[in-house]
Scaffold this motif. Structure first.
Motif, PDB file in Angstrom:
ATOM      1  N   VAL A 161       0.840  -1.204   0.000  1.00 52.03           N
ATOM      2  CA  VAL A 161       0.000   0.000   0.000  1.00 52.03           C
ATOM      3  C   VAL A 161       0.876   1.256   0.000  1.00 52.03           C
ATOM      4  O   VAL A 161       1.755   1.420   0.846  1.00 52.03           O
ATOM      5  N   THR A 162       0.633   2.129  -0.969  1.00 57.50           N
ATOM      6  CA  THR A 162       1.385   3.390  -1.053  1.00 57.50           C
ATOM      7  C   THR A 162       0.495   4.615  -0.850  1.00 57.50           C
ATOM      8  O   THR A 162       0.998   5.735  -0.784  1.00 57.50           O
ATOM      9  N   GLY A 163      -0.807   4.397  -0.769  1.00 60.90           N
ATOM     10  CA  GLY A 163      -1.736   5.511  -0.557  1.00 60.90           C
ATOM     11  C   GLY A 163      -2.825   5.130   0.414  1.00 60.90           C
ATOM     12  O   GLY A 163      -3.291   3.980   0.418  1.00 60.90           O
ATOM     13  N   VAL A 164      -3.222   6.069   1.261  1.00 61.98           N
ATOM     14  CA  VAL A 164      -4.292   5.829   2.239  1.00 61.98           C
ATOM     15  C   VAL A 164      -5.297   6.963   2.150  1.00 61.98           C
ATOM     16  O   VAL A 164      -4.925   8.146   2.197  1.00 61.98           O
ATOM     17  N   PHE A 165      -6.552   6.604   2.000  1.00 66.90           N
ATOM     18  CA  PHE A 165      -7.655   7.566   2.060  1.00 66.90           C
ATOM     19  C   PHE A 165      -8.418   7.288   3.348  1.00 66.90           C
ATOM     20  O   PHE A 165      -9.030   6.239   3.492  1.00 66.90           O
ATOM     21  N   ALA A 166      -8.348   8.212   4.289  1.00 67.65           N
ATOM     22  CA  ALA A 166      -9.035   8.056   5.571  1.00 67.65           C
ATOM     23  C   ALA A 166     -10.436   8.634   5.497  1.00 67.65           C
ATOM     24  O   ALA A 166     -10.670   9.635   4.805  1.00 67.65           O
ATOM     25  N   GLY A 204       8.246   4.099  10.258  1.00 66.44           N
ATOM     26  CA  GLY A 204       9.387   4.639   9.545  1.00 66.44           C
ATOM     27  C   GLY A 204       9.111   4.977   8.100  1.00 66.44           C
ATOM     28  O   GLY A 204      10.028   5.016   7.268  1.00 66.44           O
ATOM     29  N   LEU A 205       7.840   5.247   7.768  1.00 68.36           N
ATOM     30  CA  LEU A 205       7.463   5.584   6.393  1.00 68.36           C
ATOM     31  C   LEU A 205       7.411   7.090   6.217  1.00 68.36           C
ATOM     32  O   LEU A 205       6.738   7.801   6.977  1.00 68.36           O
ATOM     33  N   ASP A 206       8.097   7.582   5.208  1.00 69.09           N
ATOM     34  CA  ASP A 206       8.076   9.015   4.920  1.00 69.09           C
ATOM     35  C   ASP A 206       6.772   9.395   4.219  1.00 69.09           C
ATOM     36  O   ASP A 206       6.321   8.703   3.305  1.00 69.09           O
ATOM     37  N   VAL A 207       6.162  10.474   4.695  1.00 70.02           N
ATOM     38  CA  VAL A 207       4.955  11.022   4.065  1.00 70.02           C
ATOM     39  C   VAL A 207       5.318  12.380   3.471  1.00 70.02           C
ATOM     40  O   VAL A 207       5.796  13.262   4.185  1.00 70.02           O
ATOM     41  N   PRO A 208       5.170  12.578   2.154  1.00 67.64           N
ATOM     42  CA  PRO A 208       4.508  11.696   1.180  1.00 67.64           C
ATOM     43  C   PRO A 208       5.465  10.833   0.352  1.00 67.64           C
ATOM     44  O   PRO A 208       5.034  10.213  -0.610  1.00 67.64           O
ATOM     45  N   GLY A 209       6.768  10.797   0.698  1.00 67.63           N
ATOM     46  CA  GLY A 209       7.730  10.078  -0.128  1.00 67.63           C
ATOM     47  C   GLY A 209       7.413   8.609  -0.308  1.00 67.63           C
ATOM     48  O   GLY A 209       7.517   8.062  -1.409  1.00 67.63           O
ATOM     49  N   LEU A 218       4.519   7.130   1.491  1.00 73.06           N
ATOM     50  CA  LEU A 218       3.088   6.908   1.730  1.00 73.06           C
ATOM     51  C   LEU A 218       2.336   8.225   1.605  1.00 73.06           C
ATOM     52  O   LEU A 218       2.683   9.211   2.268  1.00 73.06           O
ATOM     53  N   SER A 219       1.318   8.243   0.754  1.00 72.76           N
ATOM     54  CA  SER A 219       0.450   9.413   0.616  1.00 72.76           C
ATOM     55  C   SER A 219      -0.810   9.206   1.449  1.00 72.76           C
ATOM     56  O   SER A 219      -1.347   8.096   1.506  1.00 72.76           O
ATOM     57  N   THR A 227       0.644  16.109   1.992  1.00 71.40           N
ATOM     58  CA  THR A 227       0.713  14.698   2.382  1.00 71.40           C
ATOM     59  C   THR A 227       0.483  13.742   1.228  1.00 71.40           C
ATOM     60  O   THR A 227       0.355  12.538   1.443  1.00 71.40           O
ATOM     61  N   THR A 228       0.446  14.263   0.000  1.00 73.69           N
ATOM     62  CA  THR A 228       0.292  13.373  -1.156  1.00 73.69           C
ATOM     63  C   THR A 228       1.325  13.706  -2.218  1.00 73.69           C
ATOM     64  O   THR A 228       1.659  14.875  -2.448  1.00 73.69           O
ATOM     65  N   ALA A 229       1.818  12.653  -2.880  1.00 74.71           N
ATOM     66  CA  ALA A 229       2.774  12.803  -3.969  1.00 74.71           C
ATOM     67  C   ALA A 229       2.766  11.497  -4.759  1.00 74.71           C
ATOM     68  O   ALA A 229       2.136  10.511  -4.350  1.00 74.71           O
ATOM     69  N   ALA A 230       3.455  11.489  -5.894  1.00 78.81           N
ATOM     70  CA  ALA A 230       3.568  10.267  -6.683  1.00 78.81           C
ATOM     71  C   ALA A 230       4.319   9.210  -5.878  1.00 78.81           C
ATOM     72  O   ALA A 230       5.201   9.533  -5.087  1.00 78.81           O
TER      73      ALA A 230
END
Length: 330
Positions: A235-240, A257-262, A264-265, A325-328
């Motif tokens: 999963v690379t994107g989350v819509f809450a 340890g996940l960078d947002v948005p690098g 995870l968006s 908080t979003t990117a490719a």
């Protein structure tokens, strides 16, 4: 020296008139002589008398109170809703009394409490209580999308289906194909979830939706996001389902340890004040919650005045607000 506030009887004694004549002057009624009116107004100034709004409202058959039923004080969406309600109702002299049904005393039904206060109307920002469906209940308006919308009920809401589609299509357009959704309970949450799944299916992408149905809290968003991301690292994107859960997802990403948005968006829903802060800078859907409150207040005013037919439904258009908080996907 007495510290008690002067009463209407004190004004009457000072002016040398009856209490009923003072009441006529306070109401601006005709038929009062100029001499008596001047005497009453002079007594009011000398005593610094301030009429009781509650007593005056009851005498007129109205309390000028509007009850608001919510189900989560911690959700900032309600703050914007209340601001919109106040903008619509306060110019007409109405005051709001708010009850959080999730924390209300169990010794008394919150709706019964509002009815005992003789509120002139109620705005329902949760599922509709059965007590309001009786013929003796005051006028009410439903704010937001609810699971059980009573037939003939008035409602003002956001187009949750379109808003969820905007959020999902934004992530898809950035190149995300493995997208998770943090579900929230209630009518709006259900609509957003189904719209997310449909949009993902139409795009041929792989959706994952959490089964969560409890309060839409930051803690719930954190726990749901942890479960989702640990179970499926693709999963690379989350819509809450709302901004509060999205903020919980930000906490989960940091813990993993996940960078947002690098890496995870994250997209929220509601465009609350928290989402707009520079620290959080959350991409979200603006559901015009202030506008929902404002339109709910206006509709309730019309309903209390008998100016609207039954079953009025108004839907406000959402918009996407892209922030940091979003990117490719990497």
């Amino acid at each position: 020296m007495s510290l008690s506030r002067p009463t209407i009887y004190d004004v009457a004694r000072r002016a040398g008139v009856s209490k009923s004549l003072v009441s006529l002057v306070l109401r601006g009624a005709s038929g009062v002589s100029a001499q008596s009116k001047e005497a009453v107004e002079r007594a009011i100034r000398e005593l610094d008398y301030r009429p009781s709004r509650a007593a005056a409202a009851l005498a007129a058959g109205r309390t000028r109170l509007v009850g608001v039923l919510i189900d989560d004080y911690a959700n900032p969406w309600f703050v914007d809703l209340l601001r919109g309600l106040d903008e619509a109702l306060s110019p007409d002299g109405y005051r709001l009394t708010v009850v959080d049904t999730a924390t209300a005393s169990r010794s008394e039904d919150p709706v019964e409490g509002l009815l005992s206060m003789r509120v002139d109307g109620i705005v329902v920002a949760r599922d509709v209580p059965h007590l309001l469906l009786g013929e003796s209940a005051p006028p009410f308006v439903i704010a937001g999308t609810r699971a059980d919308m009573p037939e003939g009920g008035d409602a003002v809401g956001n187009d949750d289906e379109h808003g969820a589609r905007l959020a999902t299509e934004h992530l898809l357009a950035l190149g995300h194909r493995d997208i998770g959704h943090l579900s929230v309970g209630g009518g709006a949450g259900g609509v957003r979830r189904e719209s997310f799944l449909a949009t993902m299916r139409d795009a041929g992408a792989r959706p994952t939706a959490t089964p969560y149905r409890g309060p839409a809290s930051e803690r719930a968003g954190y726990a749901s996001a942890l479960d989702l991301l640990r179970a499926d690292p693709r999963v690379t994107g989350v819509f809450a389902g709302n901004d509060v859960m999205a903020i919980g997802a930000l906490g989960a990403a940091r813990e993993l340890g996940l960078d947002v948005p690098g890496q995870l968006s994250i997209v929220g829903y509601d465009n609350t004040a928290l989402a707009q802060t520079r620290l959080i800078d959350l991409t979200t859907v603006d559901d015009d919650s202030v506008g929902v409150g404002r339109e709910s207040g206006r509709l309730l005013l019309a309903r209390m005045a008998g100016k609207e037919p039954d079953g009025v439904r108004r839907t406000l258009e959402p918009s996407l607000v892209v922030r940091g908080t979003t990117a490719a996907p990497a």
